[in-house]
Design an enzyme around this catalytic site. Structure first.
Site, PDB file in Angstrom:
ATOM      1  N   ARG A  54      44.204  30.179   7.463  1.00  0.00           N
ATOM      2  CA  ARG A  54      45.200  29.236   7.963  1.00  0.00           C
ATOM      3  C   ARG A  54      45.351  28.047   7.023  1.00  0.00           C
ATOM      4  O   ARG A  54      46.461  27.544   6.804  1.00  0.00           O
ATOM      5  CB  ARG A  54      44.811  28.750   9.373  1.00  0.00           C
ATOM      6  CG  ARG A  54      44.829  29.834  10.426  1.00  0.00           C
ATOM      7  CD  ARG A  54      44.426  29.300  11.795  1.00  0.00           C
ATOM      8  NE  ARG A  54      45.473  28.459  12.361  1.00  0.00           N
ATOM      9  CZ  ARG A  54      45.341  27.190  12.682  1.00  0.00           C
ATOM     10  NH1 ARG A  54      44.177  26.574  12.467  1.00  0.00           N
ATOM     11  NH2 ARG A  54      46.340  26.515  13.193  1.00  0.00           N
ATOM     12  N   VAL A 102      56.618  41.440  57.925  1.00  0.00           N
ATOM     13  CA  VAL A 102      55.293  41.899  58.369  1.00  0.00           C
ATOM     14  C   VAL A 102      54.234  40.816  58.226  1.00  0.00           C
ATOM     15  O   VAL A 102      53.463  40.555  59.161  1.00  0.00           O
ATOM     16  CB  VAL A 102      54.884  43.168  57.594  1.00  0.00           C
ATOM     17  CG1 VAL A 102      53.468  43.589  57.997  1.00  0.00           C
ATOM     18  CG2 VAL A 102      55.853  44.302  57.870  1.00  0.00           C
ATOM     19  N   HIS A 116      42.614  34.557  41.831  1.00  0.00           N
ATOM     20  CA  HIS A 116      42.080  35.616  42.688  1.00  0.00           C
ATOM     21  C   HIS A 116      42.766  36.946  42.374  1.00  0.00           C
ATOM     22  O   HIS A 116      42.112  37.980  42.198  1.00  0.00           O
ATOM     23  CB  HIS A 116      42.293  35.253  44.159  1.00  0.00           C
ATOM     24  CG  HIS A 116      42.129  36.395  45.124  1.00  0.00           C
ATOM     25  ND1 HIS A 116      43.106  37.366  45.291  1.00  0.00           N
ATOM     26  CD2 HIS A 116      41.121  36.739  45.967  1.00  0.00           C
ATOM     27  CE1 HIS A 116      42.697  38.251  46.184  1.00  0.00           C
ATOM     28  NE2 HIS A 116      41.492  37.895  46.608  1.00  0.00           N
ATOM     29  N   ASN A 117      44.093  36.916  42.286  1.00  0.00           N
ATOM     30  CA  ASN A 117      44.830  38.145  42.034  1.00  0.00           C
ATOM     31  C   ASN A 117      44.567  38.683  40.629  1.00  0.00           C
ATOM     32  O   ASN A 117      44.539  39.896  40.418  1.00  0.00           O
ATOM     33  CB  ASN A 117      46.320  37.911  42.239  1.00  0.00           C
ATOM     34  CG  ASN A 117      46.694  37.829  43.710  1.00  0.00           C
ATOM     35  OD1 ASN A 117      45.850  37.548  44.558  1.00  0.00           O
ATOM     36  ND2 ASN A 117      47.939  38.058  44.015  1.00  0.00           N
ATOM     37  N   LYS A 120      44.777  31.113  44.208  1.00  0.00           N
ATOM     38  CA  LYS A 120      45.212  32.435  44.678  1.00  0.00           C
ATOM     39  C   LYS A 120      45.683  33.286  43.503  1.00  0.00           C
ATOM     40  O   LYS A 120      45.433  34.497  43.449  1.00  0.00           O
ATOM     41  CB  LYS A 120      46.332  32.285  45.705  1.00  0.00           C
ATOM     42  CG  LYS A 120      46.959  33.610  46.163  1.00  0.00           C
ATOM     43  CD  LYS A 120      45.934  34.572  46.721  1.00  0.00           C
ATOM     44  CE  LYS A 120      46.563  35.711  47.525  1.00  0.00           C
ATOM     45  NZ  LYS A 120      47.673  36.410  46.918  1.00  0.00           N
ATOM     46  N   GLU A 150      41.431  40.451  40.800  1.00  0.00           N
ATOM     47  CA  GLU A 150      41.721  41.701  41.516  1.00  0.00           C
ATOM     48  C   GLU A 150      42.245  42.768  40.560  1.00  0.00           C
ATOM     49  O   GLU A 150      41.831  43.935  40.623  1.00  0.00           O
ATOM     50  CB  GLU A 150      42.737  41.401  42.613  1.00  0.00           C
ATOM     51  CG  GLU A 150      43.220  42.579  43.417  1.00  0.00           C
ATOM     52  CD  GLU A 150      44.334  42.162  44.358  1.00  0.00           C
ATOM     53  OE1 GLU A 150      45.377  42.847  44.366  1.00  0.00           O
ATOM     54  OE2 GLU A 150      44.170  41.155  45.082  1.00  0.00           O
ATOM     55  N   SER A 160      45.282  35.637  51.269  1.00  0.00           N
ATOM     56  CA  SER A 160      44.844  36.932  50.742  1.00  0.00           C
ATOM     57  C   SER A 160      44.285  37.803  51.851  1.00  0.00           C
ATOM     58  O   SER A 160      43.613  37.326  52.749  1.00  0.00           O
ATOM     59  CB  SER A 160      43.783  36.751  49.657  1.00  0.00           C
ATOM     60  OG  SER A 160      43.383  38.012  49.155  1.00  0.00           O
ATOM     61  N   SER A 217      67.237  35.969  60.717  1.00  0.00           N
ATOM     62  CA  SER A 217      67.865  36.998  61.540  1.00  0.00           C
ATOM     63  C   SER A 217      67.284  36.921  62.943  1.00  0.00           C
ATOM     64  O   SER A 217      66.120  37.267  63.159  1.00  0.00           O
ATOM     65  CB  SER A 217      67.595  38.390  60.943  1.00  0.00           C
ATOM     66  OG  SER A 217      67.969  39.397  61.851  1.00  0.00           O
TER      67      SER A 217
END
Length: 488
Positions: free
Chosen positions: A453, A16, A191-192, A188, A195, A132, A39
């Site tokens: 520490r 798609v 970006h996600n 990207k 999101e 995107s 294919s």
């Protein structure tokens, strides 16, 4: 079958996303598109269903390569991983120096860095390109984040500008040359990650309003639609209203009430958090959004924990206070959203420093204004903030965002306090506020952690009153000595 090299760009992989991108390319003046799929049936179907596109179809790699004008440019749109490597190998064996291979999949940027070096060793250009906007964006105009060499962008850029989404404010194409090798896929990824945070924050706002006021999903849809006319205007707010209005045909119930409350994920959110940890960048809002999805999918744990004790009394908002509460939630959502973007841009800045990329933060904000999932009105404000101060240390200290949070913080604090008292989980709201307070704190308890520490591992510490690195002889007479820093 192609007889001459007449296509200026090709697409390999016609699922798609690939099919829609190929159709987008073919619909723009000046583009002739070669298409190939492992294919052949899928290639034939695309060509038969869209004769207007004028695709040049091939049934072998040799035919596909022969159909491309020089410098040959091919966009790979196959599943990330071994499939991508296989296609790259086939093209590399046939392409000539100066030709361009573009990976438009959701690749891990570390893989892109590796692939770019390998392809470059053959004299070819490799471009890792974030895409995107999903299926609709691929067809009608995505936000595009290509990396790679400046030379490759001279050929690729004009083509990408024909298909990219156009910003509504000025009509600028939502594409820019992000940087070298893995820069495009890195941006990207971030970006996600943003999101993920944005979606979790919206979900928390919905949950608070529904539990607090008893409003139906359709009524809350109207609230989100109203929010989408103001400073919260964004694609995610817009589609939230659409989802909440949807009624399930089988049951007549709101669709949101019949969807299983277990959120899926494809990995880029986790990558954002993992790489933030490696870079030492706090992205707590994004991390909590990723963890919230993970928790939602732990069915056995949630079922076993259903009877754990919570608040003694149920909580609701008095009807006369509902509008004020909803406004508080709106402001808390906006403030938390600012934090999510600020953390994301912090990671972009650190990634650029780590990997030697020259990333223009303002340009990134601009190319996210349309086409992509996180497109929002206030991205213009981000672009303006970086234009005013390219070395901005944190987005939240830019005047517009500092003022926005100043106006929202009381509401933000009330919402987090109410949620905690009512036993309603708001991990993204809460962690975003904690991050904000951590930034503004004059002194943090990290001093105690450094003392601990040093006690158990001699990890040393620095002092506020003089230079140097110090260690206390905890097992001895507890005097302090100056020493070399420990990085263990």
């Amino acid at each position: 079958m192609p007889e001459t090299a007449s296509a200026n760009i090709g697409v390999v992989g016609l699922a798609v996303m690939g099919s829609n991108l190929a159709r987008n390319l073919a619909s723009r003046e000046g583009n002739t598109v070669a298409v190939f799929n492992r294919s052949p049936e899928r290639t034939r179907t695309l060509v038969d269903e869209h004769p207007e596109a004028g695709f040049i179809a091939s049934e072998s790699y040799d035919e596909f390569v022969a159909s491309l004008q020089k410098p040959r440019t091919a966009v790979i749109m196959v599943q990330a991983g071994k499939g991508t490597d296989a296609v790259i190998s086939e093209l590399t064996a046939r392409f000539e120096p100066g030709d361009i291979i573009v990976d438009g999949g959701n690749a891990n940027f570390h893989d892109t860095i590796r692939r770019e070096a390998e392809v470059r060793s053959h004299g070819l250009h490799f471009v890792g390109m974030g895409v995107s906007g999903g299926e609709e964006g691929a067809l009608n105009g995505p936000s595009l984040m290509p990396g790679g060499t400046a030379e490759s962008y001279e050929t690729l850029g004009p083509i990408l500008r024909t298909i990219a989404a156009k910003a509504p404010e000025d009509g600028e194409p939502c594409v820019t040359h992000v940087g070298t090798d893995g820069a495009g896929h890195f941006v990207k990824m971030v970006h996600n990650g943003i999101e993920y945070a944005d979606m979790q924050l919206i979900a928390e706002a919905y949950d608070l309003i529904r539990q607090g006021t008893g409003k139906s999903p359709a009524e809350i849809a109207d609230i989100f639609a109203a929010w989408n006319t103001g400073e919260l205007e964004s694609y995610l707010i817009e589609i939230t209203a659409e989802v909440l209005r949807q009624v399930d045909a089988a049951t007549g119930e709101p669709l949101v009430d019949v969807i299983l409350d277990a959120a899926g994920a494809k990995g880029t959110g986790a990558w954002t958090v993992q790489n933030a940890l490696d870079l030492g960048v706090p992205t707590s809002g994004i991390a909590e959004a990723v963890f919230a999805r993970s928790l939602s999918s732990k069915a056995a744990q949630r079922e076993a924990s259903a009877d754990l004790p919570g608040p003694a009394e149920a909580w609701t908002v008095a009807p006369e206070d509902a509008d004020a509460f909803i406004e508080d939630v709106r402001r808390a959502l906006y403030a938390s959203k600012i934090i999510a973007y600020s953390q994301g841009f912090d990671e972009i800045i650190s990634g650029a420093e780590q990997f030697g990329w020259n990333i223009d933060k303002g340009e990134i904000a601009k190319i996210w204004r349309a086409g992509c999932i996180i497109r929002a009105r206030f991205l213009n404000r981000i672009a303006e903030a970086y234009a005013d101060d390219p070395s901005l240390v944190a987005l939240v200290v830019a005047p517009y965002f500092r003022d926005a949070i100043a106006g929202a913080q009381e509401s933000w604090r009330r919402v987090v306090q109410i949620a905690a008292g009512a036993g309603i989980p708001t991990p993204a709201f809460s962690s975003s506020l904690a991050y904000y307070d951590g930034l503004r704190a004059k002194r943090l308890p990290a001093a105690l952690i450094q003392g601990q520490r040093d006690f158990f591992g001699a990890h040393t510490y620095r002092r506020i009153d003089k230079d140097g690195v110090f260690h206390t002889l905890w097992s001895g007479d507890r005097t302090e000595i100056e020493t070399e820093p420990s990085w263990h």
